[in-house]
Design a protein around this motif. Structure first.
Motif, PDB file in Angstrom:
ATOM      1  N   ASP A  29       1.827  47.382  82.548  1.00 25.08           N
ATOM      2  CA  ASP A  29       0.986  46.192  82.515  1.00 25.08           C
ATOM      3  C   ASP A  29       1.615  45.067  83.337  1.00 25.08           C
ATOM      4  OD1 ASP A  29      -0.527  47.691  80.840  1.00 25.08           O
ATOM      5  OD2 ASP A  29      -0.048  46.575  79.014  1.00 25.08           O
ATOM      6  N   TRP A  47      -8.378  50.093  86.766  1.00 26.44           N
ATOM      7  CA  TRP A  47      -7.492  49.373  85.866  1.00 26.44           C
ATOM      8  C   TRP A  47      -8.348  48.575  84.885  1.00 26.44           C
ATOM      9  CZ3 TRP A  47      -4.121  46.885  90.267  1.00 26.44           C
ATOM     10  CH2 TRP A  47      -3.313  47.870  90.844  1.00 26.44           C
ATOM     11  N   GLU A 105      -9.446  50.343  91.330  1.00 29.79           N
ATOM     12  CA  GLU A 105      -8.287  51.135  90.888  1.00 29.79           C
ATOM     13  C   GLU A 105      -8.486  51.779  89.517  1.00 29.79           C
ATOM     14  OE1 GLU A 105      -5.466  51.829  92.311  1.00 29.79           O
ATOM     15  OE2 GLU A 105      -5.383  50.521  94.076  1.00 29.79           O
ATOM     16  N   SER A 121      -9.352  45.718  90.229  1.00 23.55           N
ATOM     17  CA  SER A 121      -9.274  46.586  89.051  1.00 23.55           C
ATOM     18  C   SER A 121     -10.406  47.596  89.025  1.00 23.55           C
ATOM     19  CB  SER A 121      -9.303  45.734  87.773  1.00 23.55           C
ATOM     20  OG  SER A 121      -8.177  44.890  87.715  1.00 23.55           O
ATOM     21  N   LEU A 178      -3.370  42.592  83.619  1.00 20.02           N
ATOM     22  CA  LEU A 178      -3.772  43.867  84.212  1.00 20.02           C
ATOM     23  C   LEU A 178      -3.102  44.999  83.451  1.00 20.02           C
ATOM     24  CD1 LEU A 178      -3.452  43.094  88.033  1.00 20.02           C
ATOM     25  CD2 LEU A 178      -5.546  43.792  86.882  1.00 20.02           C
ATOM     26  N   GLN A 179      -3.892  45.994  83.038  1.00 19.99           N
ATOM     27  CA  GLN A 179      -3.349  47.174  82.358  1.00 19.99           C
ATOM     28  C   GLN A 179      -3.571  48.390  83.250  1.00 19.99           C
ATOM     29  OE1 GLN A 179      -5.727  45.967  78.704  1.00 19.99           O
ATOM     30  NE2 GLN A 179      -3.970  46.956  77.716  1.00 19.99           N
ATOM     31  N   THR A 180      -2.464  49.003  83.679  1.00 21.58           N
ATOM     32  CA  THR A 180      -2.530  50.158  84.571  1.00 21.58           C
ATOM     33  C   THR A 180      -1.794  51.330  83.938  1.00 21.58           C
ATOM     34  OG1 THR A 180      -0.466  49.898  85.825  1.00 21.58           O
ATOM     35  CG2 THR A 180      -2.298  48.438  86.420  1.00 21.58           C
TER      36      THR A 180
END
Length: 389
Positions: free
Chosen positions: A287, A256, A254, A251, A281-283
């Motif tokens: 998510d 994230w 990235e 994360s 994970l929040q992208t």
């Protein structure tokens, strides 16, 4: 044995069969050391499971453990505890080279002369008891502090746990240098509040290993009838913390947002029902909610069968409920091994989220601390394929 919460013991014709219940580490029984290898560190694939667990702990940086670099599996050891004991001995020896960890301690004494400050509030009661003596108090440097006690206790405890005579000899010698400190170990509450003064930061790594041992020494193994010495770690926590570390590492690369065990309200009426999914994970693409499970196959003795077992429905229900509460389309289960026959994801029937459930493989048996980037590349690729669809 009085250890029903740690071992399942079954009487068989030629003795007893002992099965560990969700723990890994080492315990000593009648002078013999029993080592419990994590189920996901397969012996035919991992040459040195002691070093592998040490690498995993070093990377995971769990709350109760911060492994020092000298214990990353490079030393030649015969048991898991030897690895920890040797690392603690190295760190304590290096710290003591610059002197003992002393602090000013206030001491009160009753004597015929004042030493330090007169304790006024005790003056009148003492005169009535014995007018020839007074109560006074003074500040003096002492090793008998929380810091000194935990270091002495750990030196003694590691000395009794290790099977390496040279390490034991070094630890007992180091303990002698701390003999002014009490043998009674500080409580966990005291250790939670322990502050290491800046001038004694050289003991920080030794303290971390001492506190880790204090937390994981297995008090459930001790009773009036039995005293088993050992170091035990929850196998589930070991794996979950490792997955946390992997996802957190990815994360950061990235950009994230990663959260471990966020409270998730599944229902608010008539009362709150709260779930705690292991990883979220929040992208920017969406998510992903994941739960980690370290057991994947009913038969761990046959390598060809590993990972073929489908996830239990109870595991699916948990991750589905949390995914629905958070309105997340993609949820998944993380295992140390996933069958080559898996071609997922599964598409969930019915209206509403989640829409898909995935299986993700994160295998600790192939992890090396010195090669973190290469290890996480495949995980990063897999997560990308999920969140990008």
């Amino acid at each position: 044995m009085g250890t029903s919460d740690v071992f399942d013991v079954t009487v068989i014709p030629n003795g007893v069969e002992i099965r560990p219940l969700g723990v890994t580490g080492q315990v000593t029984v009648a002078g013999d050391s029993i080592e419990i290898v994590p189920k996901y560190l397969f012996p035919e694939e991992v040459d040195n499971w002691h070093g592998s667990v040490a690498d995993i702990l070093a990377f995971s940086q769990t709350e109760s453990f911060d492994l020092v670099s000298s214990a990353t599996g490079e030393r030649d050891v015969s048991t898991f505890v030897d690895l920890l004991a040797g690392a603690f001995a190295d760190q304590l020896r290096d710290g003591l080279r610059h002197g003992l960890p002393t602090e000013y301690v206030r001491r009160k004494e009753t004597a015929g002369a004042v030493r330090g400050r007169l304790v006024i509030e005790d003056l009148y009661p003492q005169v009535l008891k014995d007018p020839t003596k007074v109560v006074s108090e003074s500040d003096e440097l002492s090793v008998d502090t929380i810091l000194g006690r935990v270091l002495r206790w750990a030196a003694n405890e590691y000395a009794h746990l290790t099977t390496d005579p040279s390490v034991r000899s070094r630890l007992l010698e180091l303990e002698t240098r701390l003999s002014e400190a009490s043998k009674q170990p500080p409580s966990l509450a005291q250790l939670d509040r322990l502050f290491i003064p800046p001038q004694y930061r050289r003991f920080e790594r030794a303290v971390e290993l001492a506190i880790w041992l204090r937390r994981n020494e297995g008090p459930s193994l001790r009773s009036d009838e039995l005293d088993l010495q050992g170091v035990l770690i929850s196998t589930h926590d070991l794996y979950q913390d490792f997955v946390d570390a992997c996802l957190s590492y990815i994360s950061r690369d990235e950009d994230w947002k990663f959260t471990s065990e966020p409270p998730t309200h599944v229902s608010t009426t008539p009362s709150n029902l709260t779930a705690y999914p292991d990883h979220v994970l929040q992208t920017s693409q969406g998510d992903l909610l994941l739960d980690s499970k370290y057991v994947v196959s009913a038969d761990w003795d046959q390598p060809d069968n590993r990972g073929e077992k489908r996830p239990d429905l109870s595991e699916v229900y948990q991750v589905m409920a949390a995914g629905r509460a958070r309105e997340i389309e993609d949820v998944g289960l993380v295992y140390p091994s996933v069958s080559d026959q898996y071609t997922g994801p599964w598409s969930i029937q019915g209206a509403g989220n989640p829409l898909r459930i995935h299986l993700v493989e994160i295998d600790p048996s192939s992890f090396k601390f010195r090669n973190i980037e290469r290890f996480t590349e495949s995980i990063q690729t897999e997560i990308h394929s999920i969140v990008h669809g």
